[in-house]
Design a protein around this motif. Structure first.
Motif, mmCIF file in Angstrom:
data_model
loop_
_atom_site.group_PDB
_atom_site.id
_atom_site.type_symbol
_atom_site.label_atom_id
_atom_site.label_comp_id
_atom_site.label_asym_id
_atom_site.label_seq_id
_atom_site.Cartn_x
_atom_site.Cartn_y
_atom_site.Cartn_z
ATOM 1 N N UNK A 138 0.841 -1.200 0.000
ATOM 2 C CA UNK A 138 0.000 0.000 0.000
ATOM 3 C C UNK A 138 0.883 1.260 0.000
ATOM 4 N N UNK A 243 16.963 8.162 11.601
ATOM 5 C CA UNK A 243 17.392 8.539 12.954
ATOM 6 C C UNK A 243 16.252 8.311 13.947
ATOM 7 N N UNK A 244 16.565 7.614 15.015
ATOM 8 C CA UNK A 244 15.503 7.255 15.952
ATOM 9 C C UNK A 244 15.826 7.670 17.366
ATOM 10 N N UNK A 245 14.769 7.943 18.113
ATOM 11 C CA UNK A 245 14.923 8.361 19.504
ATOM 12 C C UNK A 245 15.529 7.213 20.310
ATOM 13 N N UNK A 248 13.928 3.397 21.629
ATOM 14 C CA UNK A 248 12.887 2.863 20.762
ATOM 15 C C UNK A 248 13.538 1.856 19.830
ATOM 16 N N UNK A 251 10.751 0.875 14.016
ATOM 17 C CA UNK A 251 9.439 1.113 13.456
ATOM 18 C C UNK A 251 8.937 -0.189 12.840
ATOM 19 N N UNK A 255 6.071 0.845 7.875
ATOM 20 C CA UNK A 255 6.190 2.268 8.206
ATOM 21 C C UNK A 255 7.587 2.778 7.879
ATOM 22 N N UNK A 259 8.709 5.776 5.181
ATOM 23 C CA UNK A 259 9.615 6.904 5.447
ATOM 24 C C UNK A 259 10.759 6.912 4.431
ATOM 25 N N UNK A 262 9.558 7.843 0.860
ATOM 26 C CA UNK A 262 9.341 9.279 0.744
ATOM 27 C C UNK A 262 10.671 10.025 0.671
ATOM 28 N N UNK B 47 7.795 -1.169 29.867
ATOM 29 C CA UNK B 47 7.648 0.270 29.592
ATOM 30 C C UNK B 47 6.710 0.927 30.601
ATOM 31 N N UNK B 138 3.502 4.989 18.616
ATOM 32 C CA UNK B 138 4.762 4.249 18.405
ATOM 33 C C UNK B 138 5.668 5.035 17.467
ATOM 34 N N UNK B 139 5.091 5.545 16.384
ATOM 35 C CA UNK B 139 5.881 6.304 15.423
ATOM 36 C C UNK B 139 6.365 7.624 16.022
ATOM 37 N N UNK B 141 7.074 8.166 19.140
ATOM 38 C CA UNK B 141 8.187 7.856 20.044
ATOM 39 C C UNK B 141 9.472 7.637 19.255
ATOM 40 N N UNK B 142 9.367 6.882 18.177
ATOM 41 C CA UNK B 142 10.566 6.551 17.400
ATOM 42 C C UNK B 142 11.159 7.786 16.737
ATOM 43 N N UNK B 143 10.301 8.703 16.310
ATOM 44 C CA UNK B 143 10.770 9.792 15.453
ATOM 45 C C UNK B 143 10.899 11.120 16.203
ATOM 46 N N UNK B 144 10.968 11.031 17.520
ATOM 47 C CA UNK B 144 11.361 12.203 18.295
ATOM 48 C C UNK B 144 10.269 13.233 18.511
ATOM 49 N N UNK B 169 4.494 2.668 23.970
ATOM 50 C CA UNK B 169 5.053 4.016 23.836
ATOM 51 C C UNK B 169 4.053 5.111 24.191
ATOM 52 N N UNK B 172 5.008 6.594 27.236
ATOM 53 C CA UNK B 172 6.267 7.356 27.268
ATOM 54 C C UNK B 172 6.142 8.740 26.652
ATOM 55 N N UNK B 252 -2.323 5.216 5.447
ATOM 56 C CA UNK B 252 -2.810 5.085 6.817
ATOM 57 C C UNK B 252 -2.349 6.311 7.619
ATOM 58 N N UNK B 254 -1.319 6.787 10.650
ATOM 59 C CA UNK B 254 -0.092 6.629 11.440
ATOM 60 C C UNK B 254 1.130 6.604 10.526
ATOM 61 N N UNK B 255 0.968 6.024 9.352
ATOM 62 C CA UNK B 255 2.076 5.974 8.393
ATOM 63 C C UNK B 255 2.355 7.369 7.843
ATOM 64 N N UNK B 258 4.190 9.271 10.350
ATOM 65 C CA UNK B 258 5.611 8.903 10.430
ATOM 66 C C UNK B 258 6.411 9.614 9.348
ATOM 67 N N UNK B 259 5.874 9.637 8.145
ATOM 68 C CA UNK B 259 6.571 10.322 7.043
ATOM 69 C C UNK B 259 6.736 11.802 7.376
ATOM 70 N N UNK B 262 9.278 12.397 10.260
ATOM 71 C CA UNK B 262 10.650 12.271 9.771
ATOM 72 C C UNK B 262 11.055 13.488 8.944
#
Lengths: 270, 270
Positions: A138, A243-245, A248, A251, A255, A259, A262, B47, B138-139, B141-144, B169, B172, B252, B254-255, B258-259, B262
């Motif tokens: 997708x 780059x990730x926090x 964590x 992803x 997902x 990223x 894109x 967590x 979740x995204x 958290x991962x992406x700051x 997450x 968090x 989606x 959430x996706x 995330x993009x 980032x």
């Protein structure tokens, strides 16, 4: 024009392609399996009709066929109309989307031809979760991925759940198995002028945003837990990371792929 | 050190916090609901223990408590050990993750304090699907993402399924409801020095990659189907889009988030 035929007997052999879908799902790829492709719901059925996959027939409640009238107009295959109970008795569970289509598999595209003009490609190693694989397709469709190549240990993208989660885009984005021994088989990408960028959480990989954006590029992706094998990482031209926090783990693979698609594809270029 | 106590009777009142979780889920926010937060599985339980949410107790099979031994060492709450069948009888279904923790809700952070040093914020309008909301956290958290603010018609991020899909997450990443009438309540973000960028598929919005990357920014996100309301779009400082292939409706939520996280956050800056 699809001929709409009423079916009232769940044992009717004309709807055998739709019979006991859950059981059929268990071994869709094995010898003896039918290997048919199932689309569920109006949106996905419509994408199947527009795809290269040759539709064999449809099964649905009359209301869904009304919605699909324009799509069915040019389609010379039978459409079996049934009530919801008869459909449930055929497929083996209650289906709230109300319409199914079944297609044969298509001949996979030739990899070299597929890569000739591709600017953004995804190459998968060990992506063996059907939902992740569907979600990845997708995202690939949305973000302009020209082809998906399957390395070792990937699930079947045409598995019913993958088709559904992909919203039918697995029927639109060309894909093929990468032939030859892995990972030297990646050479075909370089031969086609693509750079192979392995996505990894490794701290010494380059942040995605530092990769020159005018490349023709293939994004190499591994499964969510284990990631890419060392062999696959070593065979790539470069290693890139999102780059990730701290703290964590990762992803979801679909997902992360979005990223990367894109950032590395045409969409990410200012 | 958590005291590990054996529980063999599913009717034991000491495990009432874990009783009939599916039923409890149906109205988690309503008056009379307990509003407790449930963590499932070793990773998410860990967590929760590390989070600001005050853990009340745990329920699990002994093997999972062995895995959590270090985490339980400093935790002065009861841990109830049971076999899988007793656990299933308490919670109302068979739980394959083998351990649960329950916490009280924490006092939500003050929005102004939360925004003072935030560089990347998510603001949600109508994100009412628990799985999407969990995946979004979740995204984030991962992406700051420094904070998530909830506008109108969002689900409860602490609903059990959201907690699970977020991989914990949601416990968090600081979040709070945005106080005041929507969307003028977005003013608090501007007052804190953040620009508000609305993510939309509209063709005349700016591609994400053209937004100057040195901003402190809030990403305004709507639900997957309807997207942001016209009022919310009008209240934003700028409208951004993810360039998408023709014929693809959307990603989606959430996706897409995330993009955007980032591309607009520190991660996307070369």
């Amino acid at each position: 024009m699809a001929t709409i035929t009423r079916v009232d007997d769940p044992a009717d052999p004309r709807v055998d392609d739709f019979r006991d879908l859950t059981t059929a799902d268990r071994r869709p790829d094995r010898p003896g399996g039918r290997g048919l492709v199932i689309a569920e719901g109006v949106v996905v059925v419509r994408r199947m009709i527009d795809s290269p996959y040759p539709v064999r027939s449809l099964l649905g409640v009359p209301r869904r066929f009304d919605e699909l009238a324009d799509d069915l107009a040019g389609l010379p295959v039978p459409a079996y109309a049934a009530d919801a109970e008869t459909m449930a008795a055929v497929v083996g569970f209650h289906l709230n989307r109300g319409v199914l289509a079944v297609a044969d598999r298509a001949v996979p595209p030739d990899v070299t031809a597929l890569l000739r003009h591709a600017r953004l490609v995804a190459v998968l190693e060990g992506v063996n979760d059907h939902e992740n694989l569907g979600a990845l397709f997708r995202n690939a469709a949305a973000l302009g991925v020209d082809a998906v190549l399957l390395g070792p240990r990937c699930s079947d993208p045409l598995y019913r759940r993958s088709v559904r989660v992909s919203m039918g885009h697995v029927l639109r984005v060309p894909f093929a198995e990468l032939p030859g021994p892995w990972p030297s088989s990646l050479e075909v990408l370089r031969a086609a002028g693509l750079r192979v960028a392995a996505l990894t959480p490794a701290a010494d990989a380059r942040p995605l945003s530092t990769v020159a954006p005018d490349q023709r590029i293939a994004v190499l992706l591994g499964a969510e837990g284990p990631g890419l094998t060392a062999d696959a990482l070593a065979a790539a031209d470069l290693r890139v990371r999102i780059p990730m926090a701290p703290g964590v783990d990762s992803l979801n693979v679909a997902t992360a792929a979005a990223v990367a698609f894109h950032a590395l594809g045409a969409a990410g270029r200012p």
